[in-house]
Design an enzyme around this catalytic site. Structure first.
Site, PDB file in Angstrom:
ATOM      1  N   HIS A 247       0.814  -1.216   0.000  1.00  0.00           N
ATOM      2  CA  HIS A 247       0.000   0.000   0.000  1.00  0.00           C
ATOM      3  C   HIS A 247       0.846   1.262   0.000  1.00  0.00           C
ATOM      4  CE1 HIS A 247      -3.923  -2.046   1.190  1.00  0.00           C
ATOM      5  NE2 HIS A 247      -4.005  -1.580  -0.024  1.00  0.00           N
TER       6      HIS A 247
ATOM      7  N   ASP B 268      -0.087 -12.276 -18.950  1.00  0.00           N
ATOM      8  CA  ASP B 268      -0.259 -13.729 -18.950  1.00  0.00           C
ATOM      9  C   ASP B 268       0.353 -14.371 -20.183  1.00  0.00           C
ATOM     10  OD1 ASP B 268      -1.517 -14.613 -16.556  1.00  0.00           O
ATOM     11  OD2 ASP B 268      -3.270 -13.447 -17.133  1.00  0.00           O
TER      12      ASP B 268
ATOM     13  N   CYS C 293      -3.746  -4.738 -23.360  1.00  0.00           N
ATOM     14  CA  CYS C 293      -4.034  -4.170 -22.036  1.00  0.00           C
ATOM     15  C   CYS C 293      -3.081  -4.696 -20.961  1.00  0.00           C
ATOM     16  CB  CYS C 293      -5.485  -4.424 -21.638  1.00  0.00           C
ATOM     17  SG  CYS C 293      -5.892  -6.169 -21.486  1.00  0.00           S
TER      18      CYS C 293
HETATM   19  C1  PEP Z   1      -2.758  -9.610 -18.728  1.00  0.00           C
HETATM   20  O1  PEP Z   1      -2.689 -10.801 -18.427  1.00  0.00           O
HETATM   21  O2  PEP Z   1      -1.942  -9.038 -19.480  1.00  0.00           O
HETATM   22  C2  PEP Z   1      -3.839  -8.767 -18.174  1.00  0.00           C
HETATM   23  C3  PEP Z   1      -4.017  -7.533 -18.588  1.00  0.00           C
HETATM   24  O3  PEP Z   1      -4.629  -9.295 -17.207  1.00  0.00           O
HETATM   25  P1  PEP Z   1      -4.184  -9.532 -15.676  1.00  0.00           P
HETATM   26  O4  PEP Z   1      -2.876  -8.827 -15.473  1.00  0.00           O
HETATM   27  O5  PEP Z   1      -5.293  -8.981 -14.857  1.00  0.00           O
HETATM   28  O6  PEP Z   1      -4.061 -11.023 -15.620  1.00  0.00           O
HETATM   29 MG    MG Z   2      -4.380 -11.799 -17.596  1.00  0.00          MG
END
Ligand code: PEP
Ligand code: MG
Length: 584
Positions: free
Chosen positions: A190, A466, A513
């Site tokens: 935090h 991921d 993302c």
């Molecule tokens: C990813 O895996 O790149 C993603 C945006 O999702 P998270 O980090 O929430 O797994």
């Molecule tokens: Mg992910």
């Protein structure tokens, strides 16, 4: 001991600071070893219960003060801590440990320590980061028991500690905290989240920090100074005149870069030769929306809805969820799309009340959309909430499913989406007219199946966090494998290029993302590879805009071609860095 020492840690929040050190918790963080001041005649259990109640009251007041400053996300931390102070498990354990005549503060310290250890031992980064919160609450109850007053910095200073409890951070008056340097902590601590929201640098995991600072500290001498660079994770204890001047120069450069980047917010994000890139934000809760709007995010590319399911005893109801989604949809309005990601539960995000079976390899387990095969209700409720939110906000909601690995997963998603709408309409409840439906491409099989998947959905959003861990077979939570987790590895980039080709053939847009989208070097490579949209933390958007504004489409094409042929991530990073380096 005197003399300059340079130490390295893990970059937590960007920024440069130079100033005197404020050393917090010299004996043990927040738990000075003195005896309790007990009201004569008061039994230990009464003393503990009264101190816990007083602590909760103080924390509620702190939350209120911070909320009044418009810092809702931080206020919520203290709401949660106030609940922890009154948690019967903690209080009863302390009462039991104190017995008839034990020291109440020792008992509270032991009970909080045990609860924190339990949390820290869980294989869940978010929950284990909460261990610091429980210790902080324990320390506060101890301070109340002992009638101690916290000595805050008297001049603007850099806080140095093993760990810096959030309630201590929040009590430091604005402007008096220049930076945070911790021997312990993690990127999700935090203290780091607070540092980011305050716009000050933070560095965690600096080994040798406490010894270096304490060896140079003496009660009779003025406080030791320090210089820190939160982006590089670099700390100089007791800097010489030259080093201090260098850091001040870096500080001035950064201020200029930030001002430049902020100037770009007023224009649509584009390359130097005018190619538009949609730049949107990643958010975790509706409270993140104002920060994203303040830096001119053109929408939300990833609303990680699983955060709505965390830190509570039961799942949020359909109505609670609908309200949360509606708040975000209304904040961004019809012109700025908001992509709501269905809850990504499992992997490193355990939700205790769902009582999911323990797994040996949670990242390869029954995670996200896979949960819906055996138990569709969770997703059906969420999808109904999104249909309702779209109707209430009068916008077309965008939805995407995480961890899609097969065509069957897409079919399941579409069927649940349609069932959810039918059940609302069947009950005479309002639902949006349609839902733009996409998937995250973050599993290698989905990357290979891109052409087939693209024909079945409205958009792709590549989750490079991921995708990298699965392509390189390197657990993203394992610090020992950090070197394997660079999404700029050509193996990952080749997968991305394939996904873009599949999407282009079907005429659907591709976003990214994962964290790579917020890294200026990563953003250049991704746009070079043909990605249409970048979604990143609000704090990264200025840097990405500034990077794109310095390059042209032909330069990005050439960069992407060379990156695909490179042998490792470092080479790719150097190539992108060369485009970003100032001329001359
Ligand atoms: C990813 O895996 O790149 C993603 C945006 O999702 P998270 O980090 O929430 O797994
Ligand atoms: Mg992910």
């Amino acid at each position: 001991m005197t003399g300059t020492v340079k130490l390295m840690g893990v970059a937590g929040a960007p920024g440069i600071a130079v100033g005197p050190i404020w050393r917090f918790g010299a004996t043990e963080p927040g738990l000075p070893a003195t005896t309790s001041r007990q009201v004569p005649g008061q039994r230990p259990d009464d003393a503990i219960r009264a101190a816990a109640a007083e602590t909760a009251r103080q924390l509620d007041a702190l939350a209120g003060r911070i909320r009044d400053l418009g810092r809702e996300q931080e206020a919520a931390i203290f709401d949660a801590q106030s609940l922890m102070a009154l948690d019967p498990t903690l209080v009863d354990d302390a009462v039991q440990r104190a017995g008839e005549a034990g020291d109440p503060a020792d008992a509270v310290r032991a009970a909080a320590g045990a609860a924190a250890e339990l949390l820290a031992s869980l294989d869940d980064e978010i929950l284990s980061a909460r261990a610091a919160d429980v210790r902080d609450v324990g320390a506060r109850i101890c301070r109340v028991l002992r009638g101690e007053v916290l000595h805050l910095p008297a001049v603007p200073s850099i806080a140095v500690s093993d760990d810096l409890p959030p309630s201590v951070t929040a009590e430091i008056p604005p402007g008096f905290l220049l930076g945070i340097a911790l021997a312990g902590g993690s990127k999700t601590a935090h203290a780091v989240i607070l540092a980011r929201s305050l716009g000050i640098p933070a560095i965690v995991g600096i080994s040798g920090l406490i010894a270096a600072v304490d060896a140079r500290t003496s009660p009779s001498a003025p406080p030791v100074a320090m210089a820190m660079d939160g982006e590089r994770g670099e700390v100089i204890v007791d800097p010489g005149t030259l080093e201090a001047a260098e850091f001040r120069q870096r500080e001035a450069d950064l201020a200029l870069r930030r001002a430049d980047a902020a100037g770009l917010r007023e224009r649509p994000t584009a390359t130097a030769d005018g190619e538009r890139v949609l730049l949107v934000a990643n958010i975790g809760t509706p409270d993140d929306a104002p920060r994203a709007l303040a830096v001119r995010a053109e929408g939300v590319g990833l609303f990680r809805t699983e955060f709505l399911f965390m830190s509570r005893q039961t799942a949020p109801t359909e109505t609670e969820q609908a309200e949360a989604y509606c708040r975000v949809l209304e904040a961004f309005g019809p012109e700025r799309p908001v992509v709501i990601r269905l809850a990504d539960i499992g992997g490193d995000k355990a939700i205790p009340y769902l009582q999911l079976a323990p797994e040996q390899n949670p990242f390869l387990g029954v995670r996200a959309i896979r949960l819906a095969y055996a138990n569709p209700d969770l997703l059906l409720t969420q999808l109904r909430a999104i249909w309702r939110a779209g109707a209430a906000a009068n916008v077309v909601p965008h939805v995407m499913a995480p961890m899609v690995a097969t065509i069957a997963d897409v079919e399941l998603l579409m069927s649940l989406r349609d069932q959810a709408r039918e059940s609302l309409v069947g009950n005479g409840l309002p639902a949006a007219e349609r839902m733009v439906t996409g998937i995250m491409v973050e599993v290698p099989s989905a990357a290979f199946l891109a052409p087939e998947l693209a024909r079945r959905v409205d958009f792709f959003s590549i989750g490079t966090n991921d995708l990298t861990q699965y392509i390189l077979a390197a657990d993203r939570g394992n610090a020992a494998l950090a070197a394997f987790q660079d999404a700029l590895h050509p193996a990952v980039l080749r997968a991305i290029a394939g996904v873009v080709a599949g999407a282009d053939a079907a005429g659907i847009p591709v976003a990214v993302c994962g964290e790579l989208a917020g890294d200026p070097a990563g953003a250049l490579i991704l746009v070079g590879l043909g990605v249409d949209e970048l979604s990143a933390d609000a704090g990264s958007l200025d840097g990405v805009r500034a990077a794109l504004a310095r390059v042209t489409r032909p330069q990005l094409d050439a960069l992407a071609r060379s990156a695909l042929d490179a042998s490792d991530a470092e080479t790719v990073r150097e190539m992108a860095g060369a485009l970003l380096a100032p001329a001359g």
